[in-house]
Design a protein around this motif. Structure first.
Motif, PDB file in Angstrom:
ATOM      1  N   TRP A 115     -21.398  61.968  24.215  1.00 28.70           N
ATOM      2  CA  TRP A 115     -21.761  61.069  23.113  1.00 28.70           C
ATOM      3  C   TRP A 115     -23.117  60.433  23.374  1.00 28.70           C
ATOM      4  O   TRP A 115     -23.979  60.388  22.484  1.00 28.70           O
ATOM      5  CB  TRP A 115     -20.696  59.990  22.953  1.00 28.70           C
ATOM      6  CG  TRP A 115     -21.014  58.975  21.893  1.00 28.70           C
ATOM      7  CD1 TRP A 115     -20.721  59.051  20.564  1.00 28.70           C
ATOM      8  CD2 TRP A 115     -21.708  57.729  22.082  1.00 28.70           C
ATOM      9  NE1 TRP A 115     -21.191  57.927  19.904  1.00 28.70           N
ATOM     10  CE2 TRP A 115     -21.801  57.108  20.809  1.00 28.70           C
ATOM     11  CE3 TRP A 115     -22.250  57.088  23.198  1.00 28.70           C
ATOM     12  CZ2 TRP A 115     -22.413  55.874  20.633  1.00 28.70           C
ATOM     13  CZ3 TRP A 115     -22.873  55.852  23.027  1.00 28.70           C
ATOM     14  CH2 TRP A 115     -22.949  55.257  21.750  1.00 28.70           C
ATOM     15  N   ALA A 116     -23.332  59.934  24.580  1.00 29.37           N
ATOM     16  CA  ALA A 116     -24.594  59.272  24.906  1.00 29.37           C
ATOM     17  C   ALA A 116     -25.765  60.240  24.763  1.00 29.37           C
ATOM     18  O   ALA A 116     -26.824  59.875  24.235  1.00 29.37           O
ATOM     19  CB  ALA A 116     -24.544  58.710  26.328  1.00 29.37           C
ATOM     20  N   ALA A 117     -25.577  61.476  25.206  1.00 29.88           N
ATOM     21  CA  ALA A 117     -26.648  62.463  25.101  1.00 29.88           C
ATOM     22  C   ALA A 117     -26.963  62.776  23.642  1.00 29.88           C
ATOM     23  O   ALA A 117     -28.134  62.902  23.252  1.00 29.88           O
ATOM     24  CB  ALA A 117     -26.254  63.740  25.835  1.00 29.88           C
ATOM     25  N   ALA A 118     -25.913  62.871  22.817  1.00 30.90           N
ATOM     26  CA  ALA A 118     -26.116  63.161  21.401  1.00 30.90           C
ATOM     27  C   ALA A 118     -26.807  62.003  20.695  1.00 30.90           C
ATOM     28  O   ALA A 118     -27.685  62.205  19.852  1.00 30.90           O
ATOM     29  CB  ALA A 118     -24.780  63.473  20.735  1.00 30.90           C
ATOM     30  N   GLY A 124     -33.785  58.944  19.616  1.00 31.54           N
ATOM     31  CA  GLY A 124     -35.007  58.865  20.409  1.00 31.54           C
ATOM     32  C   GLY A 124     -34.971  57.806  21.489  1.00 31.54           C
ATOM     33  O   GLY A 124     -35.972  57.575  22.178  1.00 31.54           O
ATOM     34  N   ILE A 125     -33.828  57.151  21.661  1.00 33.25           N
ATOM     35  CA  ILE A 125     -33.671  56.159  22.726  1.00 33.25           C
ATOM     36  C   ILE A 125     -33.464  56.902  24.042  1.00 33.25           C
ATOM     37  O   ILE A 125     -32.689  57.863  24.090  1.00 33.25           O
ATOM     38  CB  ILE A 125     -32.457  55.254  22.461  1.00 33.25           C
ATOM     39  CG1 ILE A 125     -32.598  54.526  21.128  1.00 33.25           C
ATOM     40  CG2 ILE A 125     -32.271  54.239  23.594  1.00 33.25           C
ATOM     41  CD1 ILE A 125     -31.344  53.779  20.697  1.00 33.25           C
ATOM     42  N   PRO A 126     -34.111  56.496  25.130  1.00 32.76           N
ATOM     43  CA  PRO A 126     -33.869  57.158  26.413  1.00 32.76           C
ATOM     44  C   PRO A 126     -32.384  57.160  26.772  1.00 32.76           C
ATOM     45  O   PRO A 126     -31.685  56.160  26.569  1.00 32.76           O
ATOM     46  CB  PRO A 126     -34.681  56.307  27.404  1.00 32.76           C
ATOM     47  CG  PRO A 126     -35.761  55.690  26.572  1.00 32.76           C
ATOM     48  CD  PRO A 126     -35.136  55.430  25.230  1.00 32.76           C
ATOM     49  N   LEU A 127     -31.916  58.280  27.298  1.00 32.34           N
ATOM     50  CA  LEU A 127     -30.495  58.431  27.597  1.00 32.34           C
ATOM     51  C   LEU A 127     -29.964  57.311  28.473  1.00 32.34           C
ATOM     52  O   LEU A 127     -28.888  56.749  28.208  1.00 32.34           O
ATOM     53  CB  LEU A 127     -30.249  59.783  28.277  1.00 32.34           C
ATOM     54  CG  LEU A 127     -28.836  60.043  28.801  1.00 32.34           C
ATOM     55  CD1 LEU A 127     -27.813  59.983  27.677  1.00 32.34           C
ATOM     56  CD2 LEU A 127     -28.778  61.389  29.523  1.00 32.34           C
ATOM     57  N   ARG A 128     -30.705  56.976  29.517  1.00 36.01           N
ATOM     58  CA  ARG A 128     -30.194  55.952  30.443  1.00 36.01           C
ATOM     59  C   ARG A 128     -30.084  54.595  29.753  1.00 36.01           C
ATOM     60  O   ARG A 128     -29.219  53.782  30.106  1.00 36.01           O
ATOM     61  CB  ARG A 128     -31.096  55.868  31.683  1.00 36.01           C
ATOM     62  CG  ARG A 128     -30.486  55.079  32.823  1.00 36.01           C
ATOM     63  CD  ARG A 128     -29.187  55.714  33.314  1.00 36.01           C
ATOM     64  NE  ARG A 128     -28.495  54.899  34.298  1.00 36.01           N
ATOM     65  CZ  ARG A 128     -27.735  53.850  34.003  1.00 36.01           C
ATOM     66  NH1 ARG A 128     -27.588  53.476  32.748  1.00 36.01           N
ATOM     67  NH2 ARG A 128     -27.120  53.181  34.968  1.00 36.01           N
ATOM     68  N   ALA A 129     -30.956  54.342  28.774  1.00 35.63           N
ATOM     69  CA  ALA A 129     -30.866  53.097  28.022  1.00 35.63           C
ATOM     70  C   ALA A 129     -29.645  53.110  27.100  1.00 35.63           C
ATOM     71  O   ALA A 129     -28.947  52.100  26.978  1.00 35.63           O
ATOM     72  CB  ALA A 129     -32.139  52.880  27.214  1.00 35.63           C
ATOM     73  N   VAL A 130     -29.366  54.245  26.461  1.00 37.44           N
ATOM     74  CA  VAL A 130     -28.179  54.346  25.610  1.00 37.44           C
ATOM     75  C   VAL A 130     -26.931  54.005  26.414  1.00 37.44           C
ATOM     76  O   VAL A 130     -26.054  53.264  25.954  1.00 37.44           O
ATOM     77  CB  VAL A 130     -28.044  55.765  25.014  1.00 37.44           C
ATOM     78  CG1 VAL A 130     -26.687  55.931  24.331  1.00 37.44           C
ATOM     79  CG2 VAL A 130     -29.163  56.038  24.024  1.00 37.44           C
ATOM     80  N   ILE A 131     -26.849  54.531  27.623  1.00 38.49           N
ATOM     81  CA  ILE A 131     -25.686  54.261  28.476  1.00 38.49           C
ATOM     82  C   ILE A 131     -25.566  52.768  28.766  1.00 38.49           C
ATOM     83  O   ILE A 131     -24.474  52.193  28.728  1.00 38.49           O
ATOM     84  CB  ILE A 131     -25.786  55.064  29.781  1.00 38.49           C
ATOM     85  CG1 ILE A 131     -25.619  56.566  29.483  1.00 38.49           C
ATOM     86  CG2 ILE A 131     -24.748  54.601  30.802  1.00 38.49           C
ATOM     87  CD1 ILE A 131     -25.924  57.463  30.662  1.00 38.49           C
ATOM     88  N   GLY A 132     -26.687  52.123  29.046  1.00 42.62           N
ATOM     89  CA  GLY A 132     -26.663  50.690  29.323  1.00 42.62           C
ATOM     90  C   GLY A 132     -26.194  49.874  28.133  1.00 42.62           C
ATOM     91  O   GLY A 132     -25.338  48.993  28.263  1.00 42.62           O
ATOM     92  N   TYR A 133     -26.742  50.176  26.960  1.00 39.72           N
ATOM     93  CA  TYR A 133     -26.366  49.426  25.762  1.00 39.72           C
ATOM     94  C   TYR A 133     -24.899  49.674  25.397  1.00 39.72           C
ATOM     95  O   TYR A 133     -24.156  48.730  25.084  1.00 39.72           O
ATOM     96  CB  TYR A 133     -27.245  49.835  24.580  1.00 39.72           C
ATOM     97  CG  TYR A 133     -28.730  49.705  24.804  1.00 39.72           C
ATOM     98  CD1 TYR A 133     -29.276  48.614  25.483  1.00 39.72           C
ATOM     99  CD2 TYR A 133     -29.618  50.667  24.326  1.00 39.72           C
ATOM    100  CE1 TYR A 133     -30.642  48.489  25.675  1.00 39.72           C
ATOM    101  CE2 TYR A 133     -30.987  50.554  24.511  1.00 39.72           C
ATOM    102  CZ  TYR A 133     -31.497  49.476  25.195  1.00 39.72           C
ATOM    103  OH  TYR A 133     -32.854  49.361  25.385  1.00 39.72           O
ATOM    104  N   ALA A 134     -24.496  50.933  25.412  1.00 38.42           N
ATOM    105  CA  ALA A 134     -23.126  51.271  25.026  1.00 38.42           C
ATOM    106  C   ALA A 134     -22.117  50.742  26.038  1.00 38.42           C
ATOM    107  O   ALA A 134     -21.035  50.276  25.669  1.00 38.42           O
ATOM    108  CB  ALA A 134     -22.982  52.781  24.874  1.00 38.42           C
TER     109      ALA A 134
END
Length: 302
Positions: A115-118, A124-134
């Motif tokens: 999900w985070a990768a998708a 366009g958000i960096p993957l590692r940032a998506v993980i942090g926010y989610a």
């Protein structure tokens, strides 16, 4: 209290004195939403990692409302474009519990990797940032299920504050730390309201006064109160995206149920006391929610 710094959000005169009572911003390039214009409600689901107990997918819904009128007028500039804003009256932070307690699960363990990768690809958000926010949004579903903070609101704050940890050529490493460290400009009473030193330079490398630090731009005194351990390493680090995101989520949730448009605006307004800033966060959050809406929830079960 915290302080807002703005490299892309320059706040004039007397308004700046009030604006820096709440948490600090570096500001990223983006066009603000029109002050006073209605923003669509934001509904963005976080998908938990497969097989992770207690973190089932949930609808963490944020809402943004029409800017309310107030007595204090502010003019801010974002990327050179003037945006007139009206400062809404919101109660100052009443004081939340100081905490470095980790979330129920570290962000990387709680968020579905597919999900985070998708979402990263779609937004366009960096993957590692998506993980942090989610991860922070999932943690708050457990800690304060009535809050309803969305990952997309945290992502919007992260974008406006530091371009998702990329300000000044920085980037987020695999362990979630920002390198090089992100430091805001000196709060010395010049362009920005003066904030006396509270950490002897331990967090901001400046013993002469405080600076906002990290991808979510906390000043040291606010980090001391709200600093959190979202990565599960036993350290609350404002330069680490999981930690900073969890701290920001708890800060916002202190104001109440973010599914209420008025509460949402009050909480984001507390992050920076300018209505045009709140509109920009709302517009950005809505954009992320729309972009991520194409990601199937089944991406969390692969």
């Amino acid at each position: 209290m915290s302080a807002r710094v703005g490299l892309g959000l320059l706040i004039s005169g007397m308004v700046a004195l009030a604006a820096w009572l709440a948490v600090g911003a570096l500001g990223a390039s983006a066009a603000p939403g029109p002050t006073g214009a209605a923003a669509m409600p934001v509904h963005a689901d976080v998908v938990a990692g497969a097989g992770v107990s207690g973190t089932a997918p949930g609808a963490a819904a944020d809402a943004a409302a029409t800017a309310s009128d107030g007595s204090d007028a502010a003019t801010s500039t974002t990327t050179g474009a003037a945006a007139a804003g009206t400062a809404s009256g919101s109660a100052p932070l009443a004081g939340g519990p100081a905490t470095t307690a980790p979330s129920a699960l570290p962000a990387e363990a709680s968020v579905s990797a597919p999900w985070a990768a998708a979402v990263a690809q779609a937004t366009g958000i960096p993957l590692r940032a998506v993980i942090g926010y989610a991860g922070a949004a999932l943690a708050l579903q457990q800690e304060q299920p009535g809050c309803g903070v969305g990952w997309n609101t945290l992502a919007a704050l992260g974008f406006v504050e530091s371009g998702h940890g990329t300000h000044g050529g920085a980037s987020i490493r695999a362990d979630g730390t920002v390198s090089p460290s992100i430091l805001g400009p000196a709060l010395d009473g010049g362009l920005y309201a003066a904030v006396s030193d509270t950490d002897a330079g331990a967090l901001d490398a400046d013993p002469s006064g405080d600076r906002a630090v990290g991808p979510m731009q906390f000043i040291p005194s606010t980090w001391k109160q709200w600093g959190a351990d979202g990565s599960g390493d036993g350290v609350a680090d404002p330069q680490q995206i999981d930690d900073a995101s969890l701290a920001a989520a708890r800060y916002l949730c202190h104001y109440g149920a973010l599914g209420d448009p008025t509460v949402w605006r009050t909480a984001v307004f507390a992050y920076n006391h300018v209505d045009s800033y709140v509109d920009l966060v709302a517009t950005t959050a809505n954009g992320y929610a729309a972009a991520a809406s194409v990601v199937p929830t089944g991406a969390g079960n692969g």
